[in-house]
Structure formats: C-alpha cells, structure tokens
Design a protein around this motif. Sequence first.
Motif, PDB file in Angstrom:
ATOM      1  N   THR A   1       0.717  -1.209  -0.112  1.00 19.54           N
ATOM      2  CA  THR A   1       0.107   0.221   0.069  1.00 19.54           C
ATOM      3  C   THR A   1       1.237   1.521  -0.110  1.00 19.54           C
ATOM      4  OG1 THR A   1      -0.136   0.451   2.490  1.00 19.54           O
ATOM      5  CG2 THR A   1      -1.910  -0.773   0.752  1.00 19.54           C
ATOM      6  N   SER A   2       2.082   1.185   0.199  1.00 22.68           N
ATOM      7  CA  SER A   2       2.980   2.567   0.839  1.00 22.68           C
ATOM      8  C   SER A   2       4.358   2.420  -0.206  1.00 22.68           C
ATOM      9  CB  SER A   2       3.392   2.521   2.232  1.00 22.68           C
ATOM     10  OG  SER A   2       1.821   2.693   2.507  1.00 22.68           O
ATOM     11  N   VAL A   3       4.804   1.519  -0.888  1.00 21.29           N
ATOM     12  CA  VAL A   3       6.069   1.358  -0.934  1.00 21.29           C
ATOM     13  C   VAL A   3       5.852   1.516  -3.334  1.00 21.29           C
ATOM     14  CG1 VAL A   3       8.488   0.405  -1.442  1.00 21.29           C
ATOM     15  CG2 VAL A   3       6.932   0.545   0.520  1.00 21.29           C
ATOM     16  N   SER A   4       5.553   2.480  -3.384  1.00 18.11           N
ATOM     17  CA  SER A   4       5.269   2.102  -5.068  1.00 18.11           C
ATOM     18  C   SER A   4       6.190   2.882  -5.468  1.00 18.11           C
ATOM     19  CB  SER A   4       3.930   3.424  -5.683  1.00 18.11           C
ATOM     20  OG  SER A   4       4.189   3.470  -6.835  1.00 18.11           O
ATOM     21  N   LEU A   5       6.487   1.403  -7.046  1.00 18.97           N
ATOM     22  CA  LEU A   5       7.531   0.710  -7.254  1.00 18.97           C
ATOM     23  C   LEU A   5       7.366   1.919  -8.897  1.00 18.97           C
ATOM     24  CD1 LEU A   5       8.025  -2.790  -7.771  1.00 18.97           C
ATOM     25  CD2 LEU A   5       9.111  -1.114  -6.210  1.00 18.97           C
ATOM     26  N   GLY A   6       6.276   2.667  -9.232  1.00 22.45           N
ATOM     27  CA  GLY A   6       6.363   3.021 -10.535  1.00 22.45           C
ATOM     28  C   GLY A   6       4.412   2.630 -10.852  1.00 22.45           C
ATOM     29  N   PHE A   7       4.776   3.006 -12.192  1.00 25.17           N
ATOM     30  CA  PHE A   7       3.365   2.112 -12.637  1.00 25.17           C
ATOM     31  C   PHE A   7       3.612   1.033 -13.961  1.00 25.17           C
ATOM     32  CE2 PHE A   7       3.946   6.750 -12.199  1.00 25.17           C
ATOM     33  CZ  PHE A   7       2.843   6.886 -11.218  1.00 25.17           C
TER      34      PHE A   7
ATOM     35  N   ASP B   1       8.042   4.445 -16.093  1.00 26.72           N
ATOM     36  CA  ASP B   1       7.941   5.877 -15.166  1.00 26.72           C
ATOM     37  C   ASP B   1       6.427   6.000 -15.631  1.00 26.72           C
ATOM     38  OD1 ASP B   1       8.329   8.400 -13.966  1.00 26.72           O
ATOM     39  OD2 ASP B   1      10.153   8.161 -14.924  1.00 26.72           O
ATOM     40  N   PHE B   2       6.006   7.947 -15.645  1.00 25.07           N
ATOM     41  CA  PHE B   2       4.652   7.591 -15.244  1.00 25.07           C
ATOM     42  C   PHE B   2       4.283   8.506 -17.047  1.00 25.07           C
ATOM     43  CE2 PHE B   2       6.875  11.363 -15.108  1.00 25.07           C
ATOM     44  CZ  PHE B   2       7.190  12.235 -15.382  1.00 25.07           C
TER      45      PHE B   2
ATOM     46  N   PRO C   1      10.727   2.109 -19.099  1.00 22.25           N
ATOM     47  CA  PRO C   1      10.783   1.337 -18.044  1.00 22.25           C
ATOM     48  C   PRO C   1      11.615   1.863 -17.590  1.00 22.25           C
ATOM     49  CG  PRO C   1      10.666   1.018 -20.638  1.00 22.25           C
ATOM     50  CD  PRO C   1      10.698   2.039 -20.531  1.00 22.25           C
ATOM     51  N   LEU C   2      12.046   1.644 -16.134  1.00 26.39           N
ATOM     52  CA  LEU C   2      12.473   1.509 -14.925  1.00 26.39           C
ATOM     53  C   LEU C   2      13.287   0.181 -14.481  1.00 26.39           C
ATOM     54  CD1 LEU C   2      10.112   3.589 -12.322  1.00 26.39           C
ATOM     55  CD2 LEU C   2      11.873   4.567 -13.493  1.00 26.39           C
ATOM     56  N   PRO C   3      14.445   0.422 -14.242  1.00 28.07           N
ATOM     57  CA  PRO C   3      15.551  -0.953 -14.312  1.00 28.07           C
ATOM     58  C   PRO C   3      15.507  -1.040 -12.403  1.00 28.07           C
ATOM     59  CG  PRO C   3      16.576   1.199 -13.948  1.00 28.07           C
ATOM     60  CD  PRO C   3      15.080   1.347 -14.072  1.00 28.07           C
ATOM     61  N   SER C   4      14.544  -1.341 -12.186  1.00 28.97           N
ATOM     62  CA  SER C   4      14.526  -1.338 -11.493  1.00 28.97           C
ATOM     63  C   SER C   4      14.260  -2.797 -10.400  1.00 28.97           C
ATOM     64  CB  SER C   4      12.960  -1.294 -10.331  1.00 28.97           C
ATOM     65  OG  SER C   4      12.841  -1.812  -9.253  1.00 28.97           O
TER      66      SER C   4
ATOM     67  N   LEU D   1      13.158   3.836  -3.803  1.00 31.36           N
ATOM     68  CA  LEU D   1      12.427   2.639  -4.732  1.00 31.36           C
ATOM     69  C   LEU D   1      11.800   3.096  -6.147  1.00 31.36           C
ATOM     70  CD1 LEU D   1      10.147   0.318  -2.422  1.00 31.36           C
ATOM     71  CD2 LEU D   1      11.584  -0.213  -3.750  1.00 31.36           C
ATOM     72  N   GLY D   2      11.380   4.652  -5.393  1.00 30.86           N
ATOM     73  CA  GLY D   2      10.592   5.453  -7.129  1.00 30.86           C
ATOM     74  C   GLY D   2      12.416   5.382  -8.056  1.00 30.86           C
ATOM     75  N   GLY D   3      13.641   5.455  -7.161  1.00 31.04           N
ATOM     76  CA  GLY D   3      14.366   5.554  -8.495  1.00 31.04           C
ATOM     77  C   GLY D   3      15.039   4.379  -8.691  1.00 31.04           C
ATOM     78  N   GLY D   4      13.684   3.054  -8.676  1.00 28.22           N
ATOM     79  CA  GLY D   4      14.543   2.146  -9.090  1.00 28.22           C
ATOM     80  C   GLY D   4      15.613   1.516  -8.226  1.00 28.22           C
ATOM     81  N   GLY D   5      15.819   1.220  -6.743  1.00 31.64           N
ATOM     82  CA  GLY D   5      16.933   0.889  -6.457  1.00 31.64           C
ATOM     83  C   GLY D   5      17.114  -0.405  -6.226  1.00 31.64           C
ATOM     84  N   LYS D   6      18.946  -0.690  -6.287  1.00 30.71           N
ATOM     85  CA  LYS D   6      19.214  -1.705  -6.582  1.00 30.71           C
ATOM     86  C   LYS D   6      20.198  -2.647  -6.294  1.00 30.71           C
ATOM     87  CE  LYS D   6      20.005  -0.035 -11.509  1.00 30.71           C
ATOM     88  NZ  LYS D   6      21.303   0.355 -12.808  1.00 30.71           N
ATOM     89  N   GLY D   7      19.887  -2.467  -4.646  1.00 26.07           N
ATOM     90  CA  GLY D   7      20.170  -3.038  -3.879  1.00 26.07           C
ATOM     91  C   GLY D   7      20.888  -2.678  -2.032  1.00 26.07           C
TER      92      GLY D   7
END
Length: 990
Positions: free
Chosen positions: A325-331, A423-424, A428-431, A513-519
């Motif tokens: 509910t609170s940790v959005s990765l993107g769309f 992204d909005f 594609p986001l490189p998550s 997460l919104g920036g596509g975290g990698k670790g």
Amino acid sequence: MASAARIRARLALSVSATALMLGGAPALAQTSGSQAESGPAVVDDIIVTAQKREQSVQDVPIAVTALSSEALQSRQIEGGSELLRAVPNVTFSKANFSMYNFSIRGIGTKAVSASSDPAVAVSFNNTPLIRNRLFEQEYLDVARVEVLRGPQGTLYGRNATGGVVNMFPELPSFDSEAFVTGELGNYDTKRAQAMVNIPLGDTFAVRGAFALTKRDGFDYNSFNDTHVNDRDLFTTRLSARWEPTARFRANAIWEHFEEDDNRSRTGKQLCTTDPGPTQVGSAAVVQPYTQDQLSQGCLPGSLYDDAAYGAPNGGSFGPIRLLSTSVSLGFDANGQLSYPIPLGSDPYEGIVQSRDLREMSTSYDPVFRAKNDVFQVNLEFDLTDTLTLYSQTAYAKDDYYASQDYARYVSNPAFIDSTQIFDFDGTPLPSTITPGGIYTDPQLGPSDRILSVDLSQSDNRQWYQEFRLQSDMDGKFNFSVGANYLDFKSQDDYFVFNNTFSMIAEYFYNVSLGGGGKGTVPCDENRPTECVYVDPNPLSEINGEGHNYFRSKNVIHTRSWAVFGEGYWDLTSDLRLTTGLRYTEDRKVTTPYPSQLLLGADLDGTPGAGTGGYVRSGYYALPDIEQQWEAVTGRLVLDWTPDLSFTDDTLIYASLSRGYKGGGTNPPRLDLNPGVVEYLPLSSTFDPEYVNAFEIGTKNTLLDGALRLNTIAFFYDYKDYQVSQIVDRISLNENFDATIWGLELEAVYKPTANFQIDGNFGYLKTRIADGEGSINVMDRTQGTDGWTVLRPWIQVPSNCIAPTEYVERILNSPFGPELANFAISALCAGSSRFGTFNPDFASSLPFWAFYGFEYDPLTEAPNGGRGFEADLSGNELPNSPSWTANIGAQYTWFMGNWDLTLRGDYYRQGESFFRVYNTEYDRLEGWDNVNLSVKLEDTRRGLILQAYVKNVFDDAPIVDAFTNSDDTGLTTNVFTLDPRLFAVRLTKTF
C-alpha cells in the motif's frame, strides 16, 4: 460419542489382553513345570534417596514414584518425556523455544524467559541442572528415576515448587559386567547401546556406556517432498569409582550428549482465518486492504474444527501492508501504481492445510543441533562411625541450535515482476527488486513466495557445589545439614527472518524505490542519512548485527546459595517427626539488549526520523537489571507406622511444606524514540513464586507383600504462579495466585509370581484466585460493544482496540482510503507521531481535527488501548487435566531356561487448557495411549529378545499449544505425540 466409543474399544482391548494372559496361564505354566510359579508373590522393593539417604520407597513420607531400570524397560519408557505414563498428575510437552514443560500437579514451566527457572527441578545424580537435555536424550544404563511430587523446600530447594525429577545412572561396581543391545524398528530406526564395567583391583573400577539412535522423520513435508523430524543422537558416559579405605569413597562421572538432525522443535501451525469485517457500524469496508487492517490474522476458534487448518490473513501483517500500500515502485503497463506485493493482496489467500498433524508444507526443512556435557565428582568421608561428610561438585555446559520454518505452510506467489515497471511517461524503470517476481533475501535466498524462518539458540554454563553432613546414629535423633552454591550463565538468542523484512530494509529505508533501487547501500559514511543495516550473510553464517531480522538477545547470570538442614526425631517407636528448614539467596543479573527490527539512525547518531531507532546496526545493551530474593522454605512432617491387623506395613504421614522459585526479567522490547513512536509501558520484571502445601498420605503393603497401595491427598495455596504470553514480540510473564487440590493413587498387585498388574490415578482441581485478570490477545474486546480491534503502525507489534464510532467516522470520511488507513493505525497508542496522545505533537499537528474528534488512547481506552482484561477468577491453570490414569498388566510364562513376558499399558488424561483464559480456543481434548510389548529372556545365557509397539492406534492428539504474536497473525503452534512405533531389540549381557 465417537471418542467415548474409541475409549471403550481400547479399554476392551486392554481387558481382553489381560484375560488372555490369565486364561492361558495355567496350561502353559503346567506344561513348563516351572518352580517359580509356586514361589511367593512379592512386589519388588526399590531403594531411593528422595531424602538424600538410602531408604525403601515405602518408608519415605514423600509422594515419590521410583522406577527401576527394569520398570523403565518393561514399560518402554525410553526418556523423560514418557514418564507421564507412570506417574499420576504429570503432563509433558515440548515448548515453543528451547525448553519443555514437565508439569506435576498443575505446576510446570509456563514462564518463557532466559531468566526463568523450571518449576520442576531436574537433577542428574542429585545435581540440579537448570538447562539440560534429560528430556530429549534417551535413558542409558540407568539405575532408577525418582519423581518427587510437591514442593521440596529443604533438600532440593530453590526451584522445586512442583517437584523433582532425579535420574540416577549406574555407577561402577567391583564386579565385571557388560551388555550390548541392538534394535531395529519402523521409520528405519537403528538403536544401539553398550556398557562395560571393569574393576581394577579391589579399590578402583571404571564403567563406560554408549548409546546411539538414528531414525527417519516422523513428519512429511509435502512442499519439499521430504520427511523431517528425524533423530540422530548419541550419548557417552564414563565413570570411575575409588574406595582406597573403608572411610573414603569417590566417584567421577562425565556424560556427553549430542544430536544433529532435522528434528522439529514444534509441530504444525494452525489458524482459523480472520478475513476482516465488511461492515463497521454504518460504514461499509470496501477496500480489501482496509479489511486486512481490521483483521487480527487468526480467530480464536477451536483447534479441533476444520476451519483451524487454514492460514492467517497475510494482508493484515504490517510488512505486507506496507509493501502493498505504501511502497510504490512506479506504474504498470496500464498506468496503475505498482507495489512489490500487489495492492491489498493476501499471500495466504485460499491456503488450506492437511488435517494430518504429521503432514505440513514448508519451504525450509528444520535444523536441530544440541550438545550437553555434565562433569560430576562425588566424595564421601566417614568422619566417625555415625557422621558422613558428602561433597558434590558439578560442571555442566549446554549448547543448543534449532531452526525451522516459522509458519509451516507455504504462501502463494507474492511478488510482482519489477522488470515490468514504468515511469509516469511510460519509460521502463531499471528496478531489480523482484525481477521475474523473485526476491533474493540475503539469509533465505531467492523465492517468489513469502519466506519466514526462525532460529532459537542458547549457550549455557553451570557450576554447582554442595557440602552435606549426615548422621546415622542409633538414638532417637538424626540429621542432615548442608550448604550449596550455584553459578549459572546463559545467553539465549531468538531470531525471526522474513524476506519482507529484508525487502523493506533494503528498498524502503536504504534505497529510493521510486528511482529503481538496486540493492543495499552500506551503512557507512557513504550513507549520510537514515540507514537500516542489512546483514549480507547467509543464515548459517549471520553476524547477528542485522536490523533486517528480529533478534531477542537475552544474557543472564544467576548466582544462588543456600544453607539447609533436616532433623529426624523418633518420638516413639512408631512415630517420627521431620523438620526441615532452608535459607536461599538468589541473585540474578540480566543484561537487556533491545530488539532492532527495521530500526535505523543517521550517520551522526541522530535517531531515525522514520524508524524511531537509535543505531544503524548492532545490538546495544541497556543498563543491567539486578534482582535479589531471599526465601525461607522447608517442611514439617509427622509420620506414623502403626501395626495394623489388615496390612503388613503401613506408613501414614501428614506434611506441611513451603516452596519457592525465583522471579526474573521479561525480554527487552524495541527501544524506540518516543518522539517518533510512543510505546505503552510493560513490566520489565516478574515476581517469584511461593507455595504453601499440605499433604496427607498413606503407603501400605498388604497380602504378604503381594499388594502395594499408596494414596495421597494434597492442597496448595499458590502465590504468583508465572505464566507468559507473547506481547510486543516478547514473552511477557505475568503472575497469578491459585489454589490446587487433588488425590493420587498408586497400586501394584502381584497375585502370583507370574502375574502383575499396576496402575495409578490422579485427580486434580486447580483454580485461579478471584480478582485475577489478564488481556487475552485473541479476544481483546471481551465482547464489549462499541470497540473494534485494529492493526497498528508497522513499528508497533501488538494490536489494539479503539472506539467503533471513531473507526466508523474515519471510514465514512471523504478523505480517501489511503489516509483512512493511516488514521485507523494512528488510533493505536504509539502508532504514529501524529496522534494527539503525544503531547509533543498534539498542539502542532492536531491530526484528529480532520475527522472532527479528539482521542487519546492512553487515557480514553482500557489499558492504554491494549484491551479489556479477561476475568480469570475460577479458571483452571494451564496443562492441568482433571484426571490422569494408567493401568498396566504383565504375565510371565516360565518355560525352563526361558521366561516369556507379555505386557500391555493403557494411559489416558482428561481435558485441559493450554492458556489461563479457558476459552474454546484454549481447550485441549483428552487423549489416550496404548502400548504393548513382549520379552523372551534366558538369564542363564544372558539373552533378552524384546518386541514392542508404542502408540498402537497411531494417534496424534494435540498435547499442548502455543499462541504466537499479534504481528504474525496470532497463529498457534501445536505439539503432538510420536506416531506408532514398533521394533525388535536383542540384548546380550556378560
């Protein structure tokens, strides 16, 4: 009705077996021409040291059951867990963590704490062992086992409020002897034992014994297609005896036990699923994730209903609610917000477990390792012909490691494919958080499902020294006086690993997460803002510093010393008075280490603004908690040995005794910054136990020694009995006053030299005192109208209750479901900095003004929002069945050099409860157990061939249960019996 019919059938089987033995006896006996049948029938006597002096068990004015090596073997009692079949008013079960609950007359170990002591003292050759494996290892070369019922306030002292279990190994003798035993059974069981006793001259002898057991697992893991709960263990014992003079005797013992297998620490995990409400007052609960927030995971339904074999509402778990509910990765491709776990989903939805308690579905097979060493040196020196000085020195160390799947059921695939996140604007986001729907946890590895594993480990060391001076005079007075000292150090660690914990730590706190975290970003100077350290090591090599898992670290140092004495006055030739007194001083020093799950801090040590933590990694210690108690205990006994016309020997006694068991500390909780999360206070300590006991009993030998009949009645006035439940992820120990009374009967009848029937019966009535109360975590509202159970903010582990009218108002508000969910969480005290109950924030952030009300759960809700207390007045103590009974019969056919013995045993205990609340959820149904054995023995050749069947009907009753924490859904771990076991054993003696 079915249960009653089943009991009647089993009793009929026992009676039929006895009739068969009796009916077939004359012909076989006549054919054998045995002279033994015409000999006198006398029940064997057993010499015990219940009063730390050698006496016939019938001469001791204590409720004691003594089992010789032969009695243990004939009943197929292979370890301490099976003693309940031979002793009235005794129950046994494994416990949830690293210990067990051996209960006598309703008094056991229901307090779960590293600083708690067992209420039934367990001793090895008269040395008390706080931590031991005597209820896990199998008996080896045992002389006898004594079970003393009732408080033993003088000779055994500090933690013997329930009684004492004392195991005595065989010591070296000055005769050469040996035996070797081999056994094969189902589950590919292989068991071997051997002993050799070697005298070296007239003054020195050594004895060595060895036992090995291997078998396949009792339980089936349907997910991994493996059998678990196996055994692979061995015991070695070496002992020496030295008697250089007639006045000096010494013996030394070293015993080593080791186990390394995949035995399960607990059994199946049950749950009656709580889907959450669809209506609160006039407000419809439409969103699934809002229903989850109003669900406690599991409902308090009976463990015997089909509904109990479900799984918790996983959507109610804090980490899952946060990730969904609170940790959005993107769309996603449809332009909808995407979360690591789909919005409002329940990873356990639709999960139904097998009704077979020995079948479970887990992604992680258990690991179990234990090592225990006991070193003991005993010295005896005859100062005079009537005075003997005894010294007993012992050192014990115990190491324990047990890990298993926390849930014992497998979730559905839970994670989204993070490579399909945009992204909005559709870029594609490189998550790489969950590529292909797989998340790789540093401890638990890759999986598309929710994984959860726990680990219980302990490291214990103990020194014990006792000196005792004992008289043996011809006059009317004798005594035993002494002093002892105990030094015990322990560290208990309990871990819970969950891949959602690591995901939150890695990608919610440490990387955007919104920036596509990698670790994981290391918590060092490269990370100047708040950071939650993630342990990068696999489960088998963790460094213990991670904040991506739960760790309860408990360090305790106990020092205890006592002086004691008993006097024995022969008032007349048949009347004796025993007086005993003991002074005990206990000192316990506990070093509290707060748990740190998902807590972090800034580089400069500033408390984490989002987590409420004070450190980034590691576990710091709070100031030591020092406790001290002084107790005076003892006993007063009057026993009479009248010369009665209808008995051969009779002992009648009445006793008053007082027992004591030390208190301790509750494990530490999270140490949170109150400016971020305000915790409700809980007691950090619990009180010691005291019991005043009155007992009357009679021990009788009748029919020229063919019958022994012992009866006992007792009454206990118990103060501050220790019982715990999980609150805020810790075992919160509470104290309750209670009264206990009961009756016990033990009988052995040997009408002929061939035939023996033995049995025992115990009746027990326990009652918690009027006015006692406790919050039932399974039913926090206690049926009170106008209150609703809620899930709190993620840092707060325990559920709360809040006024239904406020929940209804929030749900009917126009501010949107996301804000409504946040507002509902904030109704729990401690849930959020935005609650008006925190005076530091109330004036600047009047959060409830949005909804048109003001609310302070700390003052307006019962017990700060924890819930309404359940009235415990008149309830039964846990694990206190109203009755237990056992009947056994054996018949021996003497056939020349061979003796053939057939034996059957039937055991049953009545209904009981596993918690103090005595609800339908707490009820444990009565259960029974049937065992059969046959033995063929040639004493001249030293050959014994045995075959046995244990648990003939392959029953799997629930013998105990344990309720888990709020934040894991209030699931229930259950414990059951071993399945049907059969084996053939061959023994050769030399």
